[in-house]
Write a protein that holds these residues in place. Sequence first.
Motif: not given
Length: 201
Positions: A58-76
Amino acid sequence: ERNILLKLYVYGMLVSLPTIFFEKVLISFDNFSFFISGLYRALVVAGYTEEFFKRFVIISLAYKKIEYNKKFTGIVYAVITALGFATMENFLYVAFNYQSYQIGITRTIISVTGHILFAVTMGYYLSLAKFSLSKGKREYYFILSLITPIILHGIFDFIIYVEAYVLLPVFIIFLIILYIFNIRKLQYFFRKEQEKNKLEV
């Protein structure tokens, strides 16, 4: 967004391979008594190794992506990664005869449920870390995003290792309550964020 979800699922599957390798290495050091051995295998071998690698994806692929812009997204993101991991893990256990097909079905139901619920907690704390304005809180929640799933995973597996199945339904209920709590907290944060955006407009 779809590309990220697909990547998380696929890499969640792939990362199960090094995870199983490291678990086998760690198991080779298990010369403890029954009780200590159960704790070691649950918390260190399974809990730490599996949650570390899933979180790493998750940290490598998504944590810093602009798509990760909502708190709920982390759970998804965490749940999708966990599903990929659990899919491959259970396939490998059956394919290489670590367990029978019948046990594989039971294990799939139990382990997938566990992986999803641990992922909810991981995603919850990752989101708190990502969107926190305080450096201290960011670091605190970032650490909790690993420690908390490890502890939950460890307790879950320990109950299975020592065959205290009478406790398993109680623990699953606890995890479901935790799941609901985390979802509601993130929904609350999301609503507050929407209200703030409306006021700014």
